[in-house]
Motif scaffolding. Structure first.
Motif, PDB file in Angstrom:
ATOM      1  N   GLU A   1      71.604 -23.196  59.103  1.00 37.21           N
ATOM      2  CA  GLU A   1      71.727 -23.106  60.554  1.00 37.21           C
ATOM      3  C   GLU A   1      72.078 -21.693  60.992  1.00 37.21           C
ATOM      4  O   GLU A   1      72.894 -21.002  60.373  1.00 37.21           O
TER       5      GLU A   1
ATOM      6  N   GLY B   1      73.616 -20.695  63.709  1.00 39.02           N
ATOM      7  CA  GLY B   1      74.945 -20.532  64.294  1.00 39.02           C
ATOM      8  C   GLY B   1      74.928 -19.622  65.509  1.00 39.02           C
ATOM      9  O   GLY B   1      73.890 -19.380  66.129  1.00 39.02           O
TER      10      GLY B   1
ATOM     11  N   GLN C   1      79.269 -24.854  56.637  1.00 35.14           N
ATOM     12  CA  GLN C   1      79.096 -23.805  57.636  1.00 35.14           C
ATOM     13  C   GLN C   1      80.350 -22.940  57.730  1.00 35.14           C
ATOM     14  O   GLN C   1      81.466 -23.406  57.455  1.00 35.14           O
TER      15      GLN C   1
ATOM     16  N   GLY D   1      79.333 -21.252  62.546  1.00 37.44           N
ATOM     17  CA  GLY D   1      78.381 -22.349  62.485  1.00 37.44           C
ATOM     18  C   GLY D   1      77.175 -22.060  61.614  1.00 37.44           C
ATOM     19  O   GLY D   1      76.178 -22.778  61.664  1.00 37.44           O
TER      20      GLY D   1
END
Length: 554
Positions: free
Chosen positions: A382, A384, A418, A422
């Protein structure tokens, strides 16, 4: 390509020049349009002609529409006189009204020029005066910096700008075998008007463009102002992977911009570029966009997959080991990787090629009625909230060093979790406990459009966001709902809130897919790669592309 409109541009009211720098001006009447003397004004934004004695009538061409100019000789006006001199300005403004769609159309300006005295009393012949204006028009039209424009207006310099040199690859089989004809009839004429000197390579087989750019001497490649692909996405895919196979790949991507002219049935990148600037999806508009566009940052993607089945495929880039690029297990792409229903339609519809453009629609209906679900696992890194910045690495720059994150080998497990921003690996499946999911479709996207009628991820722009845009379709739903969703995919209807129970959207820096079935297809920029484990990592701004529009950094 024939000129549609030979008369001067339409008359308009006098525009304001308060915010427009004037480069050249002549009010002596030496310029004539259809025999009528004109006051001529050339600014940063437009070329402006006003008939002497009539200040409310103007012929205007804006430089956004002008691609070039040249000086030509005309027949003598009277017996015993020498040939005349004419300045021809080539422009393609949008033409059309409220009742029909505006399209680009040839609207060329032909101005006769007589000799006369310039400021300071120096006498200049008609050709010198015409060449001064011609060189300035070409300098402004080609997007040169202000210093070059001011130099071009100097009578002591009056140097013509150097022509642009493009290395152009044309796939003669693209666009129902019409790409080469369009290139010869449309593109070459526009190139000549814009003073572009192309080195044209008509590809003879799959991999031809790939091998050509891979083996080209570095100095020869850098001598080109751009490498241009005419055809579908597969043509640029070959070019990109040919450059990626070079030992100096990172340096070449940074030094030589890419370009694309729409010429195939699958033109996701060209469509994304043209849609963003609201241009028609045709060869002329695509060519004009290329000529007027600056070189902007362009993301690529480094994709690792299983070994090719063909021994020949593994030796296509046998000289690439010095760059760490292994063609048998590594590819570079710019548009998309699809798995599931989209790749099935893209690749399997080839068996219905006899239906022409209808083949995708017919096969899509077949697949939507008989939906296949693919068990497997999807991991994403991800993005983030923090921007991805590759960590500096020792040694010469390589494509791997430009990766947004370090990607472990396919055979190694991924570290889930994470950070505070994030960012990190996450499993997308039925549960977070590591169970497999059943996917109808996975699209890993870098551009908004993957076909002329498939707007898969509007937020992806044109490969300049520095992240993947991943659209996942899974869960239990009816064929009728899927059909309705796909009927409106041109408007990105699949991303509406009403479909949130079956459609998921993520931004990621890397991904990994491990299918748990032997039957399936991966389509990477429209090309099939081996089925099995596959992973990719974004290479933010590693290349440049000739592209207009508001997104991305020049």
């Amino acid at each position: 390509m024939t000129e549609q409109m030979a008369r001067p541009p339409r008359a308009v009211r006098s525009p304001s020049f308060d915010d427009d720098e004037v480069f050249l001006e002549d009010a002596s009447g030496r310029f004539a349009l259809r025999g009528r003397p004109q006051k001529a004004l050339l600014t940063r934004q437009r070329l402006h002609l006003t008939p002497l004695g009539d200040s409310n009538v103007h012929a205007v061409l804006i430089f956004d529409d002008i691609i070039g100019a040249e000086v030509v000789e005309t027949k003598p006006r009277r017996k015993g006189a020498g040939p005349g001199v004419r300045l021809v300005v080539y422009a393609y403004p949008r033409v059309g009204g409220c009742c029909r769609k505006q399209r680009r159309r040839a609207t060329h300006l032909r101005v006769d020029i007589d000799a006369g005295k310039d400021i300071g009393g120096a006498l200049f012949d008609a050709r010198s005066l015409a060449e001064l204006w011609c060189n300035t028009v070409n300098t402004v039209a080609s997007g040169k910096p202000l210093m070059d424009i001011r130099a071009a207006t100097d009578f002591q310099i009056a140097a013509a700008p150097a022509p642009r040199r493009y290395l152009v690859f044309v796939n003669p089989f693209s666009g129902a075998r019409k790409a080469l004809r369009a290139y010869n009839n449309v593109v070459l004429e526009v190139f000549a008007q814009a003073h572009v000197e192309p080195l044209t390579v008509v590809t003879e087989r799959a991999g031809h463009a790939q091998e050509y750019v891979r083996d080209l001497d570095a100095a020869d490649l850098q001598a080109f102002d751009a490498v241009v692909a005419v055809g579908g996405d597969g043509m640029l895919y070959e070019v990109v992977n040919g450059i990626a196979a070079r030992p100096d790949a990172a340096a070449m991507f940074a030094a030589v911009p890419l370009g694309v002219i729409k010429g195939g049935t699958g033109n996701g990148l060209a469509v994304s570029i043209l849609k963003e600037i609201e241009e028609e999806l045709d060869v002329l508009s695509s060519t004009l966009q290329l000529l007027k566009a600056p070189a902007r940052n362009f993301d690529l993607s480094l994709v690792t997959h299983g070994a090719e089945d063909s021994a020949a495929a593994s030796t296509v880039h046998d000289a690439a080991s010095a760059s760490g690029f292994q063609a048998a297990t590594t590819k570079v792409n710019f548009l998309s990787l699809t798995w599931g229903i989209i790749s099935d339609i893209d690749i399997e519809s080839e068996r219905l090629r006899c239906l022409g453009p209808l083949r995708n629609d017919v096969y899509a209906l077949m697949r939507l009625i008989n939906v296949r679900r693919y068990p497997g696992k999807l991991w994403i890194y991800e993005a983030g909230s923090a921007a991805a910045t590759p960590e500096p690495k020792d040694g010469a720059p390589t494509l791997a060093a430009a990766a947004a994150v370090d990607l472990p080998p396919l055979s190694e497990p991924l570290p889930l979790g994470q950070d505070v921003n994030g960012r990190g690996w996450r499993l997308i499946g039925d549960t977070e406990a590591g169970e497999s999911g059943e996917f109808i479709s996975v699209m890993v996207l870098q551009c908004a459009w993957i076909a002329h009628d498939v707007q898969a991820a509007p937020m992806a722009n044109c490969g300049d966001t520095g992240v993947y845009h991943i659209v996942v379709l899974r869960g239990r739903t009816s064929s009728m709902r899927l059909i309705n969703m796909f009927l409106e995919i041109e408007d990105a209807a699949h991303l509406r809130a009403e479909h949130a129970d079956v459609v998921e959207y993520y931004k990621a820096l890397a991904y990994r897919i491990v299918p748990e079935t032997d039957r399936g297809i991966y389509s990477l920029d429209g090309e099939v790669i081996p089925y099995g484990g596959v992973q990719g990592v974004i290479l933010p701004s590693v290349a440049r592309i000739l592209r207009s529009g508001s997104s991305g950094q020049p």
